[in-house]
Design a protein around this motif. Sequence first.
Motif: not given
Length: 247
Positions: A135-141
């Motif tokens: 989920l980190l890539p999405l959260l970083k957006k």
Amino acid sequence: MEYQVTSNALAGRVILVTGAGAGIGRQAALSYAEKGATVILLGRTVKKLEAVYDEIDAMGAPQPAIIPLDMLGATRQHYMDMADTIEQQFGRLDGVLHNAGLLGVLSPFDQIDEKSHDDVMQVNVKATMLMTQALLPLLKKSDDARIVFTTSTVGHQGRAYWGSYAISKFATEGMMQVLADEMSDTKVRVNAINPGGTRTSMRASAFPGEDPQTLKTPLDIMPLYIYLMAPEGINEHGQCIDAQPKR
Ligand code: NDP
């Protein structure tokens, strides 16, 4: 409790709650929805998730979503697929409450059962790590993302007979600290909550002789859960915070 937020503090935010069908996770999902969030309900028992879905619907809060997933058997690929689905359906993710947990069997250290240990570590630690990675890539957006882990008093002070559960909560606190340090220069804030003794079925399993009426309810401890997802909690990072005063 001193954690104050505005009535619509979570409006426009998309928040995933694990273990959303019962206990503290159920209440967190309801409270986040009540504060305006679109809540993604993840858990292993669809009936329970559907009941929470209906409660949120009846409140007139933003329409939630259900992700049926057993974290005991889920693989990295399940979490990657889940992240894709969330991105396609909502286009964003602003918060994750890692709440699902297994108590396992409380026993003397020399009798810790290997299978029970593996299950507790799988759900409480490894699945939580794999889900976070996916989920980190999405959260970083997100302009302002939050990750909240769930620990326990036995996650920072070991106690006799708490075996695998305590070991898993120490690992959870370690995971939170490692990730928080790595996220220092990003817009992702990472913390852990220690709920303290709370009136749920897990607590009743751990303390069968206790009068549940002497315990705080999940609703009582929500101010911290909401605060750490709300704009007001933006300065908290790398902290393990108690949701209620020590008993
Ligand atoms: P409950 O047992 O009431 O709820 C746990 C939730 O996690 C349930 O919704 C359960 O689903 C879900 N869950 C368990 N295993 C899995 C799995 N394999 N896959 C997906 N979901 C799963 O516990 P609490 O509400 O009391 O606890 C919530 C968190 O708070 C836990 O992390 C716990 O360790 C922590 N905590 C609780 C304290 C307390 O006093 N209650 C004190 C300190 C920490 P299902 O309902 O389908 O079984």
